[in-house]
Motif scaffolding. Structure first.
Motif, PDB file in Angstrom:
ATOM      1  N   ALA A 189       0.983  -1.291   0.006  1.00 30.49           N
ATOM      2  CA  ALA A 189      -0.234  -0.209  -0.061  1.00 30.49           C
ATOM      3  C   ALA A 189       0.792   1.082  -0.056  1.00 30.49           C
ATOM      4  N   GLU A 190       1.913   1.164   0.718  1.00 32.90           N
ATOM      5  CA  GLU A 190       2.591   2.305   0.802  1.00 32.90           C
ATOM      6  C   GLU A 190       3.450   2.708  -0.684  1.00 32.90           C
ATOM      7  N   GLN A 191       3.653   1.741  -1.420  1.00 34.91           N
ATOM      8  CA  GLN A 191       4.265   1.994  -2.730  1.00 34.91           C
ATOM      9  C   GLN A 191       3.552   2.491  -3.422  1.00 34.91           C
ATOM     10  N   VAL A 192       2.107   2.210  -3.504  1.00 34.75           N
ATOM     11  CA  VAL A 192       0.872   2.786  -4.404  1.00 34.75           C
ATOM     12  C   VAL A 192       0.759   4.011  -3.863  1.00 34.75           C
ATOM     13  N   LEU A 193       0.671   4.457  -2.760  1.00 33.13           N
ATOM     14  CA  LEU A 193       0.360   5.651  -2.223  1.00 33.13           C
ATOM     15  C   LEU A 193       1.504   6.622  -2.524  1.00 33.13           C
ATOM     16  N   ARG A 194       2.927   5.941  -2.468  1.00 30.75           N
ATOM     17  CA  ARG A 194       3.980   7.011  -2.811  1.00 30.75           C
ATOM     18  C   ARG A 194       3.743   7.306  -4.302  1.00 30.75           C
ATOM     19  N   ALA A 195       3.499   6.474  -5.156  1.00 34.98           N
ATOM     20  CA  ALA A 195       3.237   6.505  -6.547  1.00 34.98           C
ATOM     21  C   ALA A 195       2.263   7.634  -6.849  1.00 34.98           C
ATOM     22  N   VAL A 196       1.086   7.646  -6.416  1.00 36.08           N
ATOM     23  CA  VAL A 196      -0.067   8.633  -6.516  1.00 36.08           C
ATOM     24  C   VAL A 196       0.493   9.808  -5.969  1.00 36.08           C
ATOM     25  N   TRP A 197       0.891   9.926  -4.797  1.00 33.37           N
ATOM     26  CA  TRP A 197       1.200  11.310  -4.105  1.00 33.37           C
ATOM     27  C   TRP A 197       2.472  12.023  -4.550  1.00 33.37           C
ATOM     28  N   HIS A 198       3.455  11.282  -5.225  1.00 29.91           N
ATOM     29  CA  HIS A 198       4.682  11.783  -5.529  1.00 29.91           C
ATOM     30  C   HIS A 198       4.699  11.585  -7.183  1.00 29.91           C
ATOM     31  N   ASP A 199       4.082  10.874  -7.844  1.00 30.41           N
ATOM     32  CA  ASP A 199       4.259  10.676  -9.259  1.00 30.41           C
ATOM     33  C   ASP A 199       2.864  10.647 -10.132  1.00 30.41           C
ATOM     34  N   ALA A 200       1.887  11.014  -9.618  1.00 30.42           N
ATOM     35  CA  ALA A 200       0.550  11.292 -10.171  1.00 30.42           C
ATOM     36  C   ALA A 200      -0.087  12.423  -9.500  1.00 30.42           C
ATOM     37  N   PRO A 201      -0.893  13.076 -10.193  1.00 33.15           N
ATOM     38  CA  PRO A 201      -1.725  14.121  -9.927  1.00 33.15           C
ATOM     39  C   PRO A 201      -2.812  13.480  -8.930  1.00 33.15           C
ATOM     40  N   ALA A 202      -3.103  14.019  -7.598  1.00 34.26           N
ATOM     41  CA  ALA A 202      -4.165  13.513  -7.020  1.00 34.26           C
ATOM     42  C   ALA A 202      -5.303  13.199  -7.319  1.00 34.26           C
ATOM     43  N   THR A 203      -5.680  13.731  -8.404  1.00 32.75           N
ATOM     44  CA  THR A 203      -6.970  13.775  -9.375  1.00 32.75           C
ATOM     45  C   THR A 203      -6.944  12.651 -10.143  1.00 32.75           C
ATOM     46  N   GLY A 204      -5.687  12.026 -10.428  1.00 33.79           N
ATOM     47  CA  GLY A 204      -5.967  10.731 -11.080  1.00 33.79           C
ATOM     48  C   GLY A 204      -6.020  10.759 -12.674  1.00 33.79           C
ATOM     49  N   ARG A 205      -5.709  12.146 -13.124  1.00 28.77           N
ATOM     50  CA  ARG A 205      -5.978  12.238 -14.521  1.00 28.77           C
ATOM     51  C   ARG A 205      -5.069  11.650 -15.187  1.00 28.77           C
ATOM     52  N   ASP A 206      -3.777  11.562 -14.852  1.00 29.93           N
ATOM     53  CA  ASP A 206      -2.575  10.603 -15.584  1.00 29.93           C
ATOM     54  C   ASP A 206      -1.973   9.712 -14.702  1.00 29.93           C
ATOM     55  N   VAL A 207      -2.143   8.578 -14.654  1.00 31.01           N
ATOM     56  CA  VAL A 207      -1.704   7.542 -13.889  1.00 31.01           C
ATOM     57  C   VAL A 207      -0.514   6.867 -14.465  1.00 31.01           C
ATOM     58  N   GLN A 208       0.021   7.154 -15.567  1.00 30.36           N
ATOM     59  CA  GLN A 208       1.096   6.524 -16.127  1.00 30.36           C
ATOM     60  C   GLN A 208       2.210   6.969 -15.484  1.00 30.36           C
ATOM     61  N   PRO A 209       2.713   8.047 -15.088  1.00 31.06           N
ATOM     62  CA  PRO A 209       3.928   8.146 -14.016  1.00 31.06           C
ATOM     63  C   PRO A 209       3.875   7.228 -12.843  1.00 31.06           C
ATOM     64  N   ALA A 210       2.723   7.329 -12.243  1.00 32.31           N
ATOM     65  CA  ALA A 210       2.731   6.324 -11.137  1.00 32.31           C
ATOM     66  C   ALA A 210       2.664   4.696 -11.432  1.00 32.31           C
ATOM     67  N   LEU A 211       2.302   4.572 -12.470  1.00 39.90           N
ATOM     68  CA  LEU A 211       2.354   3.096 -12.990  1.00 39.90           C
ATOM     69  C   LEU A 211       3.903   2.582 -13.334  1.00 39.90           C
ATOM     70  N   ALA A 212       4.321   3.782 -14.121  1.00 43.25           N
ATOM     71  CA  ALA A 212       5.887   3.267 -14.094  1.00 43.25           C
ATOM     72  C   ALA A 212       6.715   3.244 -13.024  1.00 43.25           C
ATOM     73  N   ARG A 213       6.424   4.429 -11.969  1.00 47.15           N
ATOM     74  CA  ARG A 213       7.011   4.086 -10.810  1.00 47.15           C
ATOM     75  C   ARG A 213       6.755   2.418  -9.960  1.00 47.15           C
ATOM     76  N   LEU A 214       5.647   2.354 -10.149  1.00 41.82           N
ATOM     77  CA  LEU A 214       5.181   0.957  -9.466  1.00 41.82           C
ATOM     78  C   LEU A 214       6.088  -0.249 -10.195  1.00 41.82           C
ATOM     79  N   ALA A 215       6.123  -0.163 -11.397  1.00 40.86           N
ATOM     80  CA  ALA A 215       6.622  -1.293 -12.171  1.00 40.86           C
ATOM     81  C   ALA A 215       7.999  -1.085 -11.902  1.00 40.86           C
ATOM     82  N   GLN A 216       8.616  -0.034 -11.422  1.00 38.18           N
ATOM     83  CA  GLN A 216      10.135  -0.156 -11.062  1.00 38.18           C
ATOM     84  C   GLN A 216      10.071  -0.873  -9.603  1.00 38.18           C
ATOM     85  N   VAL A 217       9.197  -0.926  -8.799  1.00 35.88           N
ATOM     86  CA  VAL A 217       9.489  -1.462  -7.380  1.00 35.88           C
ATOM     87  C   VAL A 217       8.619  -2.745  -7.026  1.00 35.88           C
ATOM     88  N   LEU A 218       7.545  -2.895  -7.890  1.00 34.99           N
ATOM     89  CA  LEU A 218       6.800  -4.071  -7.583  1.00 34.99           C
ATOM     90  C   LEU A 218       6.739  -4.863  -8.926  1.00 34.99           C
TER      91      LEU A 218
END
Length: 151
Positions: free
Chosen positions: A67-96
């Motif tokens: 859950a921490e990895q997902v939250l970090r991806a959202v709050w550090h790599d994607a806007p909280a509005t969720g309009r573009d999740v690609q940066p967050a997904l890219a970050r998750l793919a690096q760690v998960l």
């Protein structure tokens, strides 16, 4: 051992601060916290939760680390509005590294079931901390402090 479930909607501005306060709840306690996705099943941030779910055992809730990895991806790599999740997904793919396909029907069904579970206990946009043993619930960022004081 005590067991709590923290229901989090990734788009909630209270999600990350509430999650960061979990250690307050666990100080001096023998127990564990599971994280349950909350929010609309079709929300833009759903692929992030499904990525984490695909890393765990089928039917299991994400642990705090996932859950921490997902939250970090959202709050550090994607806007909280969720309009573009690609940066967050890219970050998750690096760690998960999921064991299953996050877009598979089984993982999508698990995501939908967890959203329904959160809805049944009354979780909405604000974080909700639930103690399944007695049904106690605390809502919002202050839920952690309120629950810790009640122990």
């Amino acid at each position: 051992m005590k067991h709590w479930v923290l229901h989090l909607d990734l788009a909630s501005p209270e999600a990350w601060p509430c999650f960061q306060r979990l250690p307050e709840l666990l100080v001096g306690q023998h127990g564990w916290v599971e994280i349950c996705p909350a929010g609309a099943q079709d929300q833009a941030l759903a692929p992030l939760w499904r990525h984490a779910l695909a890393c765990g055992e089928p039917g299991a809730l994400p642990n705090r680390w996932l859950a921490e990895q997902v939250l970090r991806a959202v709050w550090h790599d994607a806007p909280a509005t969720g309009r573009d999740v690609q940066p967050a997904l890219a970050r998750l793919a690096q760690v998960l590294s999921p064991d299953r396909d996050p877009d598979s029907p089984a993982v999508q069904q698990a995501w939908a079931a967890l959203c329904e579970r959160s809805r049944r206990v009354g979780a909405g946009r604000a974080p909700l901390l639930n103690r399944p043993a007695d049904g106690a619930c605390w809502v919002g960022e202050a839920a952690i402090s309120q629950a810790a004081q009640g122990l």
